[in-house]
Write a protein that holds these residues in place. Structure first.
Motif, short mmCIF file in Angstrom:
data_model
loop_
_atom_site.label_atom_id
_atom_site.label_comp_id
_atom_site.label_asym_id
_atom_site.label_seq_id
_atom_site.Cartn_x
_atom_site.Cartn_y
_atom_site.Cartn_z
N LYS A 1 0.92 -0.97 -0.29
CA LYS A 1 -0.02 -0.40 -0.02
C LYS A 1 1.06 1.03 0.01
N SER A 2 0.50 2.28 -0.78
CA SER A 2 0.57 3.12 -0.53
C SER A 2 -0.12 4.59 -1.32
N TYR A 3 0.91 6.21 -0.68
CA TYR A 3 -0.01 6.92 -1.19
C TYR A 3 0.87 8.08 -1.24
N GLN A 4 0.20 9.03 -2.15
CA GLN A 4 0.58 10.47 -3.08
C GLN A 4 1.05 11.33 -1.85
N SER A 5 1.98 12.37 -1.39
CA SER A 5 1.70 12.73 -0.73
C SER A 5 2.45 14.05 -1.24
N GLY A 6 1.54 15.36 -1.75
CA GLY A 6 2.01 15.88 -3.21
C GLY A 6 3.35 15.39 -3.92
N ASP A 7 4.62 15.63 -4.37
CA ASP A 7 5.57 15.20 -4.85
C ASP A 7 6.06 13.67 -4.37
N ARG A 8 5.53 13.61 -3.50
CA ARG A 8 5.97 12.42 -2.41
C ARG A 8 5.07 11.12 -2.84
N HIS A 9 5.93 9.85 -2.83
CA HIS A 9 5.17 8.95 -3.12
C HIS A 9 5.82 7.83 -1.96
N LEU A 10 4.40 7.17 -1.39
CA LEU A 10 5.33 7.09 0.29
C LEU A 10 4.15 5.70 0.39
N THR A 11 5.38 4.54 0.52
CA THR A 11 4.70 3.69 0.37
C THR A 11 4.65 2.60 2.53
N VAL A 12 3.59 2.32 2.08
CA VAL A 12 3.03 2.31 3.95
C VAL A 12 3.52 1.06 4.18
N LEU A 13 3.28 0.00 2.73
CA LEU A 13 3.42 -1.67 3.22
C LEU A 13 3.82 -2.02 1.92
N GLU A 14 5.32 -3.32 2.47
CA GLU A 14 5.43 -3.62 1.28
C GLU A 14 5.19 -4.96 1.39
N GLU A 15 4.83 -5.71 0.31
CA GLU A 15 4.87 -7.36 0.31
C GLU A 15 4.92 -7.96 1.79
N ILE A 16 2.96 -8.01 2.37
CA ILE A 16 3.01 -8.42 3.67
C ILE A 16 2.65 -9.79 3.02
N SER A 17 2.72 -10.47 3.73
CA SER A 17 2.13 -12.17 3.61
C SER A 17 2.15 -12.85 5.35
N PHE A 18 0.32 -13.72 5.28
CA PHE A 18 0.22 -14.13 6.35
C PHE A 18 -0.64 -14.72 6.02
#
Length: 231
Positions: free
Chosen positions: A12-29
């Motif tokens: 999951k990621s979000y766009q904040s202005g010019d920045r691309h913020l990755t909040v979660l990356e390849e979570i599996s369980f």
């Protein structure tokens, strides 16, 4: 044992202005029916975002989440709401009771949405189970924090959920009241056979679950099985 929750390569990621913020990356369980899992990590590590994605409250960017065999990424918002109504219960840090409704009416809402003709009787039985039968006609402002969270627990179990998502359920309570709510939460889960996903800063509380996931920077930093016994 069947899996009630399956998370695969979730990002999951979000766009904040010019920045691309990755909040979660390849979570599996995954989580089996009737078992419990805690998610811990520092503020900003993605705990609450992960909980929201697992519960179908937020849109998945990549990967998949399945609740009781329903792949949320393939469902419309209405279909996801139906899956939640039939399978999911929620408990939040700030209780989220409707202030203009009594304790009994707050617990009755999910039952009425399901069209239960026995909504009143079932809600009264749940309030009795959490020790609030004598407070059923009180409004949230007339209840202590611990009592409000008991009402929230009764409401969370009113649709007989297969999985309960709890976000810092003792975060707004003092230590003694929090301990009582913890015990009630685990007792109800065991009694109802409900799986539990718990977000918490409290490591001692996290160690009471069967499986603990530690997030750091949006990734699973550590994953520990704490119990192999069947709940």
């Amino acid at each position: 044992m069947s899996k009630i929750l399956e998370v695969n390569q979730l990002s999951k990621s979000y766009q904040s202005g010019d920045r691309h913020l990755t909040v979660l990356e390849e979570i599996s369980f995954s989580l089996e029916a009737g078992r419990s899992l805690s998610i811990v990590g520092p503020s900003g590590s993605g705990k609450t975002t992960l909980l929201g994605l697992c519960a179908g409250l937020d849109t998945i960017d990549q990967g998949s989440v399945s609740i009781n065999g329903h792949d949320l990424s393939q469902l419309s918002e209405d279909q996801k709401a139906q899956v939640r109504n039939e399978n999911v219960g929620f408990v939040f840090q700030n209780f989220q009771l409707i202030p203009t409704l009594t304790a009994l009416e707050n617990v009755m809402i999910p039952l009425e949405l399901l069209g239960k003709s026995s909504a009143l009787e079932e809600a009264e039985a749940l309030l009795d189970q959490v020790g609030l039968a004598n407070r059923k006609d009180h409004y949230p402002t007339q209840l202590s924090g611990g009592e409000q969270q008991r009402v929230a627990l009764a409401r969370a179990f009113s649709n007989a959920p297969k999985i309960l998502f709890a976000d810092e359920p003792t975060g707004n309570l003092d230590e003694e009241t929090g301990s009582k709510i913890e015990k009630l939460l685990f007792d109800l889960n065991q009694d109802k056979g409900t799986a539990l996903v718990l977000v918490t800063h409290d490591i001692e509380l996290a160690h009471k679950t069967d499986h603990m996931i530690r997030l750091k920077g949006g990734k699973i930093f550590e994953s520990n099985m704490l119990s192999q016994t069947t709940a």
